[in-house]
Design a protein around this motif. Structure first.
Motif, PDB file in Angstrom:
ATOM      1  N   ALA A 184      34.403  15.386 101.493  1.00  0.00           N
ATOM      2  CA  ALA A 184      34.538  16.292 100.275  1.00  0.00           C
ATOM      3  C   ALA A 184      33.388  15.848  99.370  1.00  0.00           C
ATOM      4  O   ALA A 184      32.805  16.675  98.517  1.00  0.00           O
ATOM      5  N   VAL A 185      33.171  14.297  98.956  1.00  0.00           N
ATOM      6  CA  VAL A 185      31.998  14.033  98.017  1.00  0.00           C
ATOM      7  C   VAL A 185      30.630  14.410  98.556  1.00  0.00           C
ATOM      8  O   VAL A 185      29.931  14.766  97.841  1.00  0.00           O
ATOM      9  N   PHE A 186      30.245  14.202  99.813  1.00  0.00           N
ATOM     10  CA  PHE A 186      29.017  14.742 100.307  1.00  0.00           C
ATOM     11  C   PHE A 186      28.891  16.006 100.201  1.00  0.00           C
ATOM     12  O   PHE A 186      27.888  16.560  99.525  1.00  0.00           O
ATOM     13  N   GLY A 187      29.962  16.810 100.207  1.00  0.00           N
ATOM     14  CA  GLY A 187      29.781  18.374 100.192  1.00  0.00           C
ATOM     15  C   GLY A 187      29.626  18.773  98.721  1.00  0.00           C
ATOM     16  O   GLY A 187      28.820  19.604  98.422  1.00  0.00           O
ATOM     17  N   ALA A 188      30.517  17.895  97.888  1.00  0.00           N
ATOM     18  CA  ALA A 188      30.299  18.115  96.395  1.00  0.00           C
ATOM     19  C   ALA A 188      29.000  17.941  96.041  1.00  0.00           C
ATOM     20  O   ALA A 188      28.325  18.707  95.038  1.00  0.00           O
ATOM     21  N   ALA A 189      28.230  16.805  96.308  1.00  0.00           N
ATOM     22  CA  ALA A 189      26.947  16.335  95.880  1.00  0.00           C
ATOM     23  C   ALA A 189      26.152  17.467  96.243  1.00  0.00           C
ATOM     24  O   ALA A 189      24.926  17.774  95.664  1.00  0.00           O
ATOM     25  N   ALA A 190      26.073  17.910  97.632  1.00  0.00           N
ATOM     26  CA  ALA A 190      25.090  18.883  98.015  1.00  0.00           C
ATOM     27  C   ALA A 190      25.175  20.201  97.498  1.00  0.00           C
ATOM     28  O   ALA A 190      24.282  20.950  97.005  1.00  0.00           O
ATOM     29  N   GLY A 191      26.773  20.664  96.948  1.00  0.00           N
ATOM     30  CA  GLY A 191      26.931  21.803  96.185  1.00  0.00           C
ATOM     31  C   GLY A 191      26.476  21.726  94.645  1.00  0.00           C
ATOM     32  O   GLY A 191      25.713  22.648  94.348  1.00  0.00           O
ATOM     33  N   LEU A 192      26.168  20.430  94.261  1.00  0.00           N
ATOM     34  CA  LEU A 192      25.627  20.300  92.950  1.00  0.00           C
ATOM     35  C   LEU A 192      24.038  20.430  92.957  1.00  0.00           C
ATOM     36  O   LEU A 192      23.612  21.289  91.996  1.00  0.00           O
ATOM     37  N   VAL A 193      23.432  19.949  94.121  1.00  0.00           N
ATOM     38  CA  VAL A 193      21.927  20.364  94.197  1.00  0.00           C
ATOM     39  C   VAL A 193      21.759  21.686  94.136  1.00  0.00           C
ATOM     40  O   VAL A 193      20.982  22.244  93.542  1.00  0.00           O
ATOM     41  N   VAL A 194      22.421  22.569  95.103  1.00  0.00           N
ATOM     42  CA  VAL A 194      22.308  23.797  95.462  1.00  0.00           C
ATOM     43  C   VAL A 194      22.552  24.443  93.946  1.00  0.00           C
ATOM     44  O   VAL A 194      21.972  25.635  93.793  1.00  0.00           O
ATOM     45  N   ALA A 195      23.707  24.306  93.364  1.00  0.00           N
ATOM     46  CA  ALA A 195      24.122  24.948  92.059  1.00  0.00           C
ATOM     47  C   ALA A 195      23.132  24.797  91.027  1.00  0.00           C
ATOM     48  O   ALA A 195      22.790  25.581  90.410  1.00  0.00           O
ATOM     49  N   TRP A 196      22.332  23.723  90.805  1.00  0.00           N
ATOM     50  CA  TRP A 196      21.433  23.368  89.938  1.00  0.00           C
ATOM     51  C   TRP A 196      20.197  24.355  90.186  1.00  0.00           C
ATOM     52  O   TRP A 196      19.504  24.773  89.333  1.00  0.00           O
ATOM     53  N   ALA A 197      19.982  24.491  91.356  1.00  0.00           N
ATOM     54  CA  ALA A 197      18.937  25.537  91.792  1.00  0.00           C
ATOM     55  C   ALA A 197      19.120  26.940  91.443  1.00  0.00           C
ATOM     56  O   ALA A 197      18.334  27.646  90.374  1.00  0.00           O
ATOM     57  N   GLY A 198      20.520  27.382  91.367  1.00  0.00           N
ATOM     58  CA  GLY A 198      20.939  28.671  91.237  1.00  0.00           C
ATOM     59  C   GLY A 198      20.808  28.566  89.445  1.00  0.00           C
ATOM     60  O   GLY A 198      20.548  29.566  88.613  1.00  0.00           O
ATOM     61  N   VAL A 199      21.355  27.492  88.806  1.00  0.00           N
ATOM     62  CA  VAL A 199      21.446  27.306  87.221  1.00  0.00           C
ATOM     63  C   VAL A 199      20.206  27.609  86.721  1.00  0.00           C
ATOM     64  O   VAL A 199      20.021  28.606  85.562  1.00  0.00           O
ATOM     65  N   LEU A 200      18.973  26.997  87.070  1.00  0.00           N
ATOM     66  CA  LEU A 200      17.605  27.060  86.628  1.00  0.00           C
ATOM     67  C   LEU A 200      16.931  28.402  86.935  1.00  0.00           C
ATOM     68  O   LEU A 200      16.426  29.229  85.994  1.00  0.00           O
ATOM     69  N   ALA A 201      17.674  29.191  88.161  1.00  0.00           N
ATOM     70  CA  ALA A 201      17.023  30.610  88.400  1.00  0.00           C
ATOM     71  C   ALA A 201      17.997  31.612  87.306  1.00  0.00           C
ATOM     72  O   ALA A 201      17.098  32.350  86.834  1.00  0.00           O
ATOM     73  N   ILE A 202      18.973  31.494  87.080  1.00  0.00           N
ATOM     74  CA  ILE A 202      19.690  32.209  86.087  1.00  0.00           C
ATOM     75  C   ILE A 202      19.185  32.230  84.701  1.00  0.00           C
ATOM     76  O   ILE A 202      19.009  33.148  84.015  1.00  0.00           O
TER      77      ILE A 202
END
Length: 204
Positions: A184-202
């Motif tokens: 779950a930690v690895f998935g959450a860390a990967a999700g943070l990276v992807v989410a930050w790309a979306g945050v900057l795009a928004i």
């Protein structure tokens, strides 16, 4: 033996209470990996303690990690380890695992090592949990950022994303080596990276 935290370092002390001589774990024959893990845990525990009672999730992970390291230390040293939770203050006494009568005796001076049978890595189940955790983090982060950017301002949305990231990072760091939680930690860390790309795009 007692496991303590001094500042942001882990120390080990013998009998004698507060006046007992404290030793850096790196000076004992417990293995470089365990000594490094003890110091990393002490740094994170000190940071979590300074955040106050709001970091309940991080505090529980710190406590669980501390008990796990105390158990490893008891197994390696072959002695009882007294551990006081730096977050809750609860005292725990960890006994070393019983020695297998069928195993050959240890040579003098050699630390007792816990024997673990190697098991196959559950890739399918683990990756499924990682994917679910990643999707959950991405959806939550983007929903928060989109709402704040639309209702308030983009900079406030970025600030909220920074706060969320900083809040869960200690938990992710401590859970990275736990046998089940690490997926779950690895998935959450990967999700943070992807989410930050979306945050900057928004925002921009």
């Amino acid at each position: 033996m007692e496991l303590r935290i001094r500042g942001e370092r882990a120390v080990l002390a013998g009998p004698g209470g507060e006046h007992a001589r404290e030793v850096d774990p790196r000076r004992l024959a417990i293995g470089a990996d365990l000594a490094q893990a003890l110091h990393e845990w002490a740094r994170v525990a000190s940071a979590v303690s300074r955040t106050g009672p709001d970091a309940e999730v991080a505090g529980s992970v710190v406590s669980q990690r501390g008990r796990q390291l105390a158990g490893r230390l008891a197994a390696v040293m072959g002695t009882t380890v007294r551990f006081i939770d730096p977050v809750s203050g609860v005292e725990t006494v960890v006994e070393p695992p019983p020695r297998d009568p069928a195993s050959p005796p240890r040579p003098p001076g050699e630390p007792r090592l816990a024997r673990h049978r190697r098991e196959p890595t559950p890739w399918f189940t683990g990756l499924t949990v990682s994917a679910f955790a990643a999707v959950l983090v991405v959806v939550a982060m983007l929903a928060l950022t989109t709402t704040l950017a639309r209702e308030t301002s983009g900079w406030l949305a970025v600030l909220a994303a920074v706060v969320v990231t900083g809040g869960i990072t200690p938990s992710l760091w401590l859970g990275r080596s736990l046998p089940i939680l690490r997926w779950a930690v690895f998935g959450a860390a990967a999700g943070l990276v992807v989410a930050w790309a979306g945050v900057l795009a928004i925002v921009f």
